[in-house]
Design a protein around this motif. Sequence first.
Motif, PDB file in Angstrom:
ATOM      1  N   LEU A   1      66.532  45.054  49.918  1.00 24.74           N
ATOM      2  CA  LEU A   1      66.320  44.131  48.798  1.00 24.74           C
ATOM      3  C   LEU A   1      65.896  44.895  47.545  1.00 24.74           C
ATOM      4  O   LEU A   1      66.331  44.581  46.426  1.00 24.74           O
ATOM      5  CB  LEU A   1      65.264  43.087  49.173  1.00 24.74           C
ATOM      6  CG  LEU A   1      65.694  42.069  50.239  1.00 24.74           C
ATOM      7  CD1 LEU A   1      64.504  41.217  50.680  1.00 24.74           C
ATOM      8  CD2 LEU A   1      66.819  41.182  49.714  1.00 24.74           C
ATOM      9  N   ASN A   2      65.056  45.910  47.726  1.00 26.68           N
ATOM     10  CA  ASN A   2      64.638  46.732  46.591  1.00 26.68           C
ATOM     11  C   ASN A   2      65.830  47.471  45.985  1.00 26.68           C
ATOM     12  O   ASN A   2      66.010  47.501  44.763  1.00 26.68           O
ATOM     13  CB  ASN A   2      63.573  47.732  47.040  1.00 26.68           C
ATOM     14  CG  ASN A   2      63.199  48.701  45.936  1.00 26.68           C
ATOM     15  OD1 ASN A   2      62.796  48.297  44.850  1.00 26.68           O
ATOM     16  ND2 ASN A   2      63.343  49.996  46.202  1.00 26.68           N
ATOM     17  N   ALA A   3      66.657  48.070  46.841  1.00 30.16           N
ATOM     18  CA  ALA A   3      67.834  48.805  46.358  1.00 30.16           C
ATOM     19  C   ALA A   3      68.797  47.879  45.624  1.00 30.16           C
ATOM     20  O   ALA A   3      69.422  48.278  44.629  1.00 30.16           O
ATOM     21  CB  ALA A   3      68.531  49.498  47.524  1.00 30.16           C
ATOM     22  N   LEU A   4      68.896  46.652  46.096  1.00 28.51           N
ATOM     23  CA  LEU A   4      69.837  45.708  45.488  1.00 28.51           C
ATOM     24  C   LEU A   4      69.377  45.232  44.112  1.00 28.51           C
ATOM     25  O   LEU A   4      70.175  44.685  43.348  1.00 28.51           O
ATOM     26  CB  LEU A   4      70.045  44.509  46.417  1.00 28.51           C
ATOM     27  CG  LEU A   4      70.919  44.796  47.646  1.00 28.51           C
ATOM     28  CD1 LEU A   4      70.763  43.698  48.687  1.00 28.51           C
ATOM     29  CD2 LEU A   4      72.390  44.936  47.242  1.00 28.51           C
ATOM     30  N   THR A   5      68.100  45.449  43.777  1.00 26.56           N
ATOM     31  CA  THR A   5      67.630  45.044  42.442  1.00 26.56           C
ATOM     32  C   THR A   5      68.279  45.870  41.340  1.00 26.56           C
ATOM     33  O   THR A   5      68.399  45.415  40.207  1.00 26.56           O
ATOM     34  CB  THR A   5      66.096  45.171  42.335  1.00 26.56           C
ATOM     35  OG1 THR A   5      65.721  46.536  42.572  1.00 26.56           O
ATOM     36  CG2 THR A   5      65.396  44.248  43.318  1.00 26.56           C
ATOM     37  N   PHE A   6      68.689  47.101  41.652  1.00 21.79           N
ATOM     38  CA  PHE A   6      69.370  47.914  40.637  1.00 21.79           C
ATOM     39  C   PHE A   6      70.787  48.307  41.045  1.00 21.79           C
ATOM     40  O   PHE A   6      71.448  49.083  40.381  1.00 21.79           O
ATOM     41  CB  PHE A   6      68.553  49.171  40.290  1.00 21.79           C
ATOM     42  CG  PHE A   6      68.087  49.971  41.470  1.00 21.79           C
ATOM     43  CD1 PHE A   6      68.911  50.902  42.077  1.00 21.79           C
ATOM     44  CD2 PHE A   6      66.802  49.791  41.966  1.00 21.79           C
ATOM     45  CE1 PHE A   6      68.470  51.639  43.153  1.00 21.79           C
ATOM     46  CE2 PHE A   6      66.363  50.530  43.039  1.00 21.79           C
ATOM     47  CZ  PHE A   6      67.188  51.458  43.647  1.00 21.79           C
ATOM     48  N   ASP A   7      71.266  47.782  42.180  1.00 20.03           N
ATOM     49  CA  ASP A   7      72.656  48.007  42.594  1.00 20.03           C
ATOM     50  C   ASP A   7      73.126  46.770  43.346  1.00 20.03           C
ATOM     51  O   ASP A   7      73.488  46.817  44.516  1.00 20.03           O
ATOM     52  CB  ASP A   7      72.735  49.260  43.472  1.00 20.03           C
ATOM     53  CG  ASP A   7      74.170  49.764  43.647  1.00 20.03           C
ATOM     54  OD1 ASP A   7      75.078  49.153  43.051  1.00 20.03           O
ATOM     55  OD2 ASP A   7      74.370  50.741  44.376  1.00 20.03           O
ATOM     56  N   SER A   8      73.116  45.643  42.646  1.00 18.24           N
ATOM     57  CA  SER A   8      73.233  44.342  43.312  1.00 18.24           C
ATOM     58  C   SER A   8      74.600  44.061  43.903  1.00 18.24           C
ATOM     59  O   SER A   8      74.731  43.167  44.737  1.00 18.24           O
ATOM     60  CB  SER A   8      72.879  43.221  42.325  1.00 18.24           C
ATOM     61  OG  SER A   8      73.730  43.289  41.187  1.00 18.24           O
ATOM     62  N   TYR A   9      75.620  44.807  43.497  1.00 17.14           N
ATOM     63  CA  TYR A   9      76.965  44.509  43.998  1.00 17.14           C
ATOM     64  C   TYR A   9      77.460  45.539  45.006  1.00 17.14           C
ATOM     65  O   TYR A   9      78.636  45.544  45.365  1.00 17.14           O
ATOM     66  CB  TYR A   9      77.945  44.410  42.823  1.00 17.14           C
ATOM     67  CG  TYR A   9      77.614  43.284  41.882  1.00 17.14           C
ATOM     68  CD1 TYR A   9      77.833  41.953  42.252  1.00 17.14           C
ATOM     69  CD2 TYR A   9      77.058  43.535  40.642  1.00 17.14           C
ATOM     70  CE1 TYR A   9      77.511  40.913  41.399  1.00 17.14           C
ATOM     71  CE2 TYR A   9      76.730  42.498  39.785  1.00 17.14           C
ATOM     72  CZ  TYR A   9      76.962  41.189  40.160  1.00 17.14           C
ATOM     73  OH  TYR A   9      76.631  40.153  39.327  1.00 17.14           O
ATOM     74  N   ASN A  10      76.573  46.404  45.454  1.00 15.53           N
ATOM     75  CA  ASN A  10      76.971  47.444  46.404  1.00 15.53           C
ATOM     76  C   ASN A  10      77.233  46.810  47.769  1.00 15.53           C
ATOM     77  O   ASN A  10      76.293  46.360  48.438  1.00 15.53           O
ATOM     78  CB  ASN A  10      75.867  48.500  46.522  1.00 15.53           C
ATOM     79  CG  ASN A  10      76.286  49.687  47.362  1.00 15.53           C
ATOM     80  OD1 ASN A  10      76.920  49.542  48.406  1.00 15.53           O
ATOM     81  ND2 ASN A  10      75.920  50.874  46.905  1.00 15.53           N
ATOM     82  N   PRO A  11      78.483  46.767  48.224  1.00 16.56           N
ATOM     83  CA  PRO A  11      78.773  46.081  49.493  1.00 16.56           C
ATOM     84  C   PRO A  11      78.155  46.781  50.703  1.00 16.56           C
ATOM     85  O   PRO A  11      77.843  46.129  51.692  1.00 16.56           O
ATOM     86  CB  PRO A  11      80.312  46.093  49.560  1.00 16.56           C
ATOM     87  CG  PRO A  11      80.735  47.178  48.629  1.00 16.56           C
ATOM     88  CD  PRO A  11      79.707  47.270  47.571  1.00 16.56           C
ATOM     89  N   ASP A  12      77.960  48.109  50.607  1.00 17.82           N
ATOM     90  CA  ASP A  12      77.318  48.818  51.726  1.00 17.82           C
ATOM     91  C   ASP A  12      75.864  48.381  51.876  1.00 17.82           C
ATOM     92  O   ASP A  12      75.374  48.152  52.992  1.00 17.82           O
ATOM     93  CB  ASP A  12      77.392  50.329  51.512  1.00 17.82           C
ATOM     94  CG  ASP A  12      78.818  50.846  51.608  1.00 17.82           C
ATOM     95  OD1 ASP A  12      79.601  50.275  52.406  1.00 17.82           O
ATOM     96  OD2 ASP A  12      79.159  51.793  50.890  1.00 17.82           O
TER      97      ASP A  12
END
Length: 975
Positions: free
Chosen positions: A271-282
């Motif tokens: 969730l933290n990583a997705l805050t600055f890379d929200s569309y990364n499918p991996d």
Amino acid sequence: MTQNRSAVATLLADAKQLITENRYDEAVSRCLSACQLSPDLSDPWIELAAIYLRQQRYEQSLQAVAQIMTAGESQKVRLQLIAAAALRGLGRYAEASQAIDTALNLAPGDPRVINSKVGILLAQRRYTDALPLVENLLNSEPTHLEGYLNLGIVLQGLGRSDEALTAFDRLLEIKPDHASALMNRSSVLVTLARPQEALQAADAALAMQPDALIALLNKTAALLALKRPREALTVSERLLRLNSRHGKGLINKIIALLDLGNFPEALATALNALTFDSYNPDLLGLKIQALLGLNRFAEAQADCQRILAKHPDRIVVKLSLAKALVGLGSSSVAISTVDVILAAIPHHPEAASLKADLLVGRNEWETAATLIKAALVQHPDQAQLWVAQSALLLSKERYTEALTATERALALDPNHLQATVNQMAALNSLQRFTEALAAGQTLIAQQTPDWQLYANQGAALAGSERFADARQAFATAEALDQKAFRAFRWRQEVYGIASDALLPDIDPYAEFLAFKVAKLEHCYWRSCEAVLARATALIEENLAQGQLTPLPPFKALSLPLSPELTRAMAQSRGTFLNNGMAAPRQALAFSYPNAITDRLKIGYVSADFREHPTAHLMRGLFSRHDRQQFEIFVYALCKDDGSDYYQRIKTDADQFVDLTALSNAEAATRIHADGIHILVDLMGYTGYARSEIFALQPAPIQVSYLGYPGTLGAPFIPYILADNVVLPEPLRPYFTEKPVYLPECYQVNDDSQEIAATGIQRRDVGLPETGFVFCCFNKPAKIDPVLFAVWMQILAQVPSSVLWLLAANDEITTHLRNEAEAQGITGERLIFAQRLPKSQHLERHRLADLFLDTRLYNAHTTASDALWAGLPVLTCLGNTFPSRVAASLLQAVGLPELITHSLEEYQAQAIHLATTPAELRSLRTKLAYNRTRMPLFDTSRFTRHLEEAYRLMWDRHARGLPPTLLRVTPLPSDA
């Protein structure tokens, strides 16, 4: 002016020294001072631009280059190289190419310029364009280090990993301590799935550059591939301290956390990583895996659907969606989802494995086995397919073959968790406990958080009689995943387990006895007496302490235990259920009708309304009930298995209710809301039973029937349906239920069973064309050593005779043939029949001459099959309910002469019939005549008697009287 030049030279010398010490900010300060002293000199600006480039401060680097007014020929090339590098860093590739082209005009053969050009092409992933430049460079300078480095990177980009590795190795031959070559070499080795070598290369690079991100990243990947997630987590956190937003570093950290079973932290990191890379499918995919690990299936499903809306071809996400659907109880939709994958990629290993698991959940064993076999033909190098194969073989009790399959998996992937788990399970089942403990030792030492590891460790410890250690291992397994652990240990894998099921703590005594009794059930009798003595002692110890029996009551029915002990075992289970459901029973506070009614509602509860002996017997019953006086409710604890039995019973019921998705309280509430007058338990304490429903007492009258031929010892089941043969007066003290005696025979039979007419011959099934064929199609677990010895004496006295048995697995076949050889009978005289569809199974009975019944637990449905097919059954009347069923059947079909009262009489009668063909023919003729005339196979007559039993029970209840012994008067013979 001369003084300024001297000062500038000193400042630049200081700057260069500071660069060697990685003190870039101080070096910048020195260069700026030099630029202020002599702004027209090019050297300070060039050095300043170069330092900014090292710091990835690309705009400042270009600004420094722009300050240079004049430069010499050699300086012009360096300036263009710096400018090109800065422009490349900013992603301005076209301008960078122009700068390099200017440099190439100034110095056409300069390796620095060529490598810079290659670098720009690499940044654009134009590997094909870069390759000839590098090759030309190396042709002219065969030892050029950066040329080999770039060649390796280009080849890796082109997918030519082996050639890339050769390039890096060539560089390292020239300069063994080249850090970049080591880092890139480790990257290639990761790609080539050579993690141990990749780890060594990464460590060598880190020894020179401890903070090199690529080396740290490769080391993490190698450790993950080596199944060393704890170390991988440490390295990934070291990388993230250097760059907290490193995408691949975050992904590797999440993978390590998932491998460690730390799903909460894995989810938080994702969730933290997705805050600055929200569309990364991996990242989204890893988030979904964490949600699955936390059993947050609805959220996982929603995320899968969001990803697939944008990336419909992502196989990993489709697999995760299928897993989420399984968790939500939508196995049919899950199979459809997996089928989409298999349609696009036939024999996809993970998809095939998941589908096989789902098929097993629907009892479609053969379809699952065919699927995995086909996938293995295409992918014999896929460990997970061998793991799936081992799971199927374990479920079929083919333990030696399962062990071989796990060994194949572990040869491909030595650290495969599930392969190790299945290997331990196979070794435990083969009672090779020391080897099982050794197999799991490494993963357990690494504190791998998987409940299956500790469950199997506990089983091995229990099998070794290390009961205290086993209890601790079981506690660890339960702490890791209570629901999964208990469902598995209580053998409820197929239909799942109700959320409010009563599950006692796993008793190491129970696990120990399960292994010992399994050996007996597999016809390995070398230590039979010792096992029975040990079982009796452990059972009595638990019961004396007020604990549950460590041996399931149903298992006791097949063993020569005293009736007092079997009743006490059942009562321990009944008391546990009654006490455990007392609070919810009080909360539900069901009230019951007690008025005389013209139409009784009868509810039948079972998990066996499928391809199962219970359904084989009962299929014809439901349509025969008098709908004027009875309304029939069928409550299924099983899913539709696609069989005719399930469909017929569903069609013939007034209401067919699937309870599989309901808790016990919800199921009981539904039954009570339906207004059931009499609820019939068709299972007792057999597999997949849900006795908790009955313990909640949703109906005013509850009765045990058919599936469990013994007492339940439960206060919430006051009645049992029986007949005078199976439950004579001397046996009543060992039953807590009041018997309701049906006339003629207690066992229902279906008079519409189809018998195939394929024209099968003895040679088709491996039987001799001539000679006498004894048969017994009971499951091998019903055969005991005392009876087997009698059988061998019969074969010895009847020359050219054979014994035709039902095959289970190679282990049982071997044990039985070894026993025969030990008693002087060649193993070839035992012939084993494979399973067939029911109608064909009935047909092949006609190839045999005489059915020899088992003694401790008779043929029940199996005896009815033989008699329906016209095959005489010889039985020996025992002193327990299950050992008297065949006698009841024979009495009801008018063949009492086939009931013997001792093993000596049984043996003599078998030999007599085998050597007196005329008498046996007479018996067969009599059976053929009686089959449709005597009560046994008169389903309608039986139904009328059963309905009268229901009326008697209800009439007594309506009059406010307690349960008591009841008898149904038989209808007139011509009724």
